[in-house]
Write a protein that holds these residues in place. Structure first.
Motif, short mmCIF file in Angstrom:
data_model
loop_
_atom_site.label_atom_id
_atom_site.label_comp_id
_atom_site.label_asym_id
_atom_site.label_seq_id
_atom_site.Cartn_x
_atom_site.Cartn_y
_atom_site.Cartn_z
N HIS A 220 0.82 -1.21 0.00
CA HIS A 220 0.00 0.00 0.00
C HIS A 220 0.86 1.26 0.00
CE1 HIS A 220 -4.07 1.39 0.08
NE2 HIS A 220 -3.79 2.29 0.99
N ASN B 89 1.52 1.79 -3.67
CA ASN B 89 0.32 2.19 -4.40
C ASN B 89 -0.14 3.58 -4.00
OD1 ASN B 89 0.28 -0.21 -5.68
ND2 ASN B 89 -1.04 -1.20 -4.19
N TYR C 14 -1.01 6.57 -6.60
CA TYR C 14 -2.31 7.20 -6.89
C TYR C 14 -2.48 8.53 -6.20
CZ TYR C 14 -4.08 4.75 -2.69
OH TYR C 14 -4.28 4.28 -1.43
N ALA D 191 -8.73 4.17 -7.78
CA ALA D 191 -7.65 3.42 -7.13
C ALA D 191 -7.62 3.71 -5.64
CB ALA D 191 -6.31 3.78 -7.76
N LEU E 129 -7.86 -1.85 -10.17
CA LEU E 129 -6.75 -0.90 -10.05
C LEU E 129 -5.88 -1.26 -8.86
CD1 LEU E 129 -8.88 2.16 -10.95
CD2 LEU E 129 -7.25 0.98 -12.39
N ASN E 130 -4.72 -0.55 -8.74
CA ASN E 130 -3.72 -1.01 -7.78
C ASN E 130 -4.17 -0.89 -6.33
OD1 ASN E 130 -3.54 1.71 -7.49
ND2 ASN E 130 -1.34 1.84 -7.78
N ALA F 100 -5.68 -4.07 -5.13
CA ALA F 100 -4.76 -5.18 -4.90
C ALA F 100 -4.22 -5.15 -3.48
CB ALA F 100 -3.62 -5.13 -5.91
N SER F 101 -3.76 -3.96 -3.02
CA SER F 101 -3.16 -3.93 -1.68
C SER F 101 -4.23 -3.92 -0.61
CB SER F 101 -2.26 -2.71 -1.56
OG SER F 101 -2.95 -1.56 -1.90
N ILE G 91 -0.71 2.61 -12.32
CA ILE G 91 -1.90 2.24 -11.54
C ILE G 91 -2.58 1.04 -12.19
CG2 ILE G 91 -4.26 2.98 -11.04
CD1 ILE G 91 -3.23 5.64 -10.31
N PHE H 289 -0.17 -2.25 -12.10
CA PHE H 289 -0.10 -2.88 -10.79
C PHE H 289 -1.43 -3.49 -10.40
CE2 PHE H 289 3.69 -0.35 -8.90
CZ PHE H 289 4.48 -0.90 -9.87
N GLY H 290 -2.52 -2.92 -10.93
CA GLY H 290 -3.82 -3.49 -10.64
C GLY H 290 -4.05 -4.79 -11.39
N PRO I 107 -0.81 -7.79 -10.06
CA PRO I 107 -0.22 -7.54 -8.73
C PRO I 107 0.76 -8.62 -8.30
CG PRO I 107 -2.49 -8.23 -8.51
CD PRO I 107 -2.24 -8.06 -9.96
#
Lengths: 513, 112
Positions: free
Chosen positions: A351, A354, A358, A401, A408-409, A412-413, A480, A483-484, A487
């Motif tokens: 995070h 990310n 973003y 995001a 989006l990323n 993921a986190s 963004i 990574f989304g 991941p």
């Protein structure tokens, strides 16, 4: 080349910073190319370093000696040592990448102001401060680079010297930084008085957890928490992020994350063998949840676009504290650590990356709006989507995001954090999801006010932003989406070694001793 | 054992902290920061003091009873950093005074 990477990473930005005003005397074009060239070469150095360190090879650089413990009459000598493990390299990658993107964006953004040479010089000094803070292996060097970072960012926050608000924001920032710095120096004194050591690894293996050590821990945590803008000490964030030029707000986000890294370094490495890990972990979790909730509730009330984003930055810092705090709370319990602790730490560390991307993109879109309309007040904007379609798309990507919408990323986190925290305590996970929904609501409001609706008469003729600003936002938007969508590649390649480097602190210590 | 320098350190730091929290004049905030910094510097210097020690110059020390040099180096660095911070704060105060016409944090009316 490789063995000198670490010291070059601090020397090159400092040297580049002092040559920037000279290059400016010759010509502005040359100055721009010089700044971009030096940042690209720093990025290259970080990549070379990262390739080796991620593979499991911790790099140590000793200034003025062959190896860290050389020529000691008794015990470990006092000496400046730079050290890079996976988490340090992870932070360095983020900060140098952000500095590069931001200087591309700034080329046109600050063109119309005087003293642009000092702007770039301070930006490079800020980069040097961040890298020094990341790589320094002893407490006092950490303090020195923290002050370098504070002084450079204070100068950048006060860049609009013709506006009283930014001066006040800079004054508030420097007061908080000075107090935080003094707290850290005071606790360095406590540690030196007992063990006669300044090196993090050496202190960590000598610690006896006396009462004075706990006092030092409290001062260190309070000092770095002040600088990273977690909740009880978040009051400078809204002013500093809100009143600085937009690209500077984006890099201040990274500077705060670097302080957060220092906080992790203190609690995982320096006090790695602390018997009260669970209490420290719960403290971090409580600060995290408070940051999430108070940040987002304050953000909903704002009408100033950058101040709103600043409160969201506070709120997102809470997610990282929550993820890493859960890892810290269960670090003594091996089965819980394997079951969900490591995943929570990975979520928190992922995070950080990310958030840097973003939140940086959101600040840059806010800067694009301010560049064209000249106002920060959401109620005076409207209908900008027609005039600035790319900025609108980038803003939508950034806001989806930050609210954690797939694919989006941010999703993921946040998913890693939700599922692992749920197994630790379901209530915390529910609060985290609720905060994400409130974040989405707040950004839907911003999108509606700024980009939809009727266009005010004076904004009828505005155009899309210049190409270099669009390029900078485009790079961040690309990351963004990437990574989304993928991941696993990032988590396996970068984030997981970084989280493991925090947990297995003995590797960091053994590399020096 | 009650040590006089450590009591002075505590007094200086709490004076600085008190002024930082309760004073409203920006110049007094700068003074508060500087007093706190002096307290921390005195703390560092006191840590290195040895009874009857001489200056840490190796060739001059007759019986190797020297005060610790490391903390003195730390204090020098810290003094330089503090001068930079105080100078930066004072220059910000000059600009703020030009904008607001007052140094009181409660009267924050900006001149148009």
């Amino acid at each position: 080349m490789l063995e000198h990477c670490l010291v070059l990473l601090i020397a090159v930005p400092l040297l580049a910073a002092f040559f920037t005003p000279l290059a400016h005397k010759i010509g502005e074009k040359l100055r721009n190319w010089w700044v971009l060239f030096s940042l690209v070469s720093i990025q290259f150095l970080v990549l070379v370093l990262a390739k080796n360190v991620i593979g499991g090879d911790i790099q140590v650089y000793t200034l003025g000696a062959e190896f860290p413990s050389l020529t000691s009459p008794a015990g470990f000598p006092i000496r400046i040592i730079l050290e890079a493990d996976a988490i340090a390299v992870f932070m360095a990658l983020i900060s140098v990448f952000a500095a590069l993107v931001i200087s591309i964006y700034s080329l046109r953004f600050i063109e119309k102001y005087k003293s642009t040479d000092k702007y770039y010089a301070l930006l490079l000094i800020l980069t040097a401060g961040m890298l020094g803070l990341i790589f320094s292996g002893d407490m006092f060097t950490m303090f020195v680079f923290l002050e370098l970072l504070s002084i450079a960012s204070c100068g950048l926050i006060a860049f609009y010297v013709h506006r009283g608000e930014s001066l006040e924001a800079a004054f508030k920032y420097i007061v908080i930084s000075a107090v935080a710095g003094l707290m850290i120096l005071f606790s360095v004194g406590f540690l030196y008085a007992q063990y006669g050591l300044l090196n993090i690894a050496a202190i960590s293996s000598a610690l006896e957890f006396t009462f004075l050590d706990i006092v030092a821990l409290v001062f260190l945590v309070a000092g770095f928490a002040m600088k990273c803008g977690a909740v009880p000490l978040h009051l400078w964030v809204s002013d500093a992020y809100g009143e600085a030029p937009a690209p500077i707000s984006a890099i201040l986000v990274i500077a705060s994350q670097v302080s957060l890294y220092a906080l992790f370094r203190i609690s995982f490495t320096l006090f790695g063998a602390l018997p009260l890990k669970e209490i420290l972990g719960w403290l971090v979790i409580i600060f995290g949840v408070l940051s999430m909730f108070i940040g987002v509730t304050m953000a909903i009330l704002q009408t100033d676009i950058k101040r709103l984003m600043a409160y969201h930055a506070v709120s997102q810092t809470g997610y990282m504290l929550l993820g890493v705090g859960v890892g810290l709370a269960v670090i003594g319990n091996t089965s819980a650590l394997d079951a969900f602790g490591i995943t929570a730490m990975e979520g928190g560390v992922f995070h950080i990356m990310n958030h840097a991307i973003y939140q940086g993109l959101l600040f840059l879109t806010a800067g694009a709006i301010i560049y064209r309309t000249g106002t920060k007040d959401l109620n005076k904007m409207g209908g900008l989507a027609k005039a600035m379609p790319f900025t609108a798309i980038f803003f939508l990507l950034g806001s989806f995001a930050i609210s954690g919408l797939p694919p989006l990323n941010g999703f993921a986190s946040k998913l890693l954090i939700y599922e692992s925290v749920f197994r630790f305590s379901p209530l915390l996970s529910i609060i985290a999801i609720l905060v994400s929904i409130l974040t989405l609501a707040s950004f839907v409001k911003v999108f509606y006010l700024a980009f939809l609706g009727s266009t005010p008469a004076k904004f009828q003729k505005i155009k899309e932003v210049p190409k270099s600003m669009g390029l900078a936002m485009g790079i961040l938007a690309l990351f963004i989406v990437l990574f989304g969508l993928f991941p696993n590649i990032v988590v396996d390649g970068l984030v997981s070694p970084a989280a493991r480097a925090l947990i297995e602190q003995f590797q960091y210590i053994n590399a020096v001793l | 054992m009650i040590s006089f320098p450590f009591i002075t350190v505590i007094i200086l730091i709490s004076m600085g902290f008190f002024a930082l929290v309760f004073k409203k004049n920006l110049l007094k905030l700068v003074m508060a920061i500087h007093i706190m910094a002096s307290g921390v510097n005195l703390f560092l210097i006191t840590l290195g003091y040895r009874q009857g020690g001489v200056a840490p110059i190796f060739t001059n020390a007759p019986n190797l009873n020297m005060v610790l040099p490391t903390v003195q180096a730390l204090t020098l660095t810290s003094i330089v950093i503090n001068i930079a911070i105080v100078a930066l704060m004072l220059s910000l105060i000059i600009l703020i005074y030009h904008h607001c016409g007052s140094l009181d944090t409660r009267k924050r009316k900006l001149k148009q």
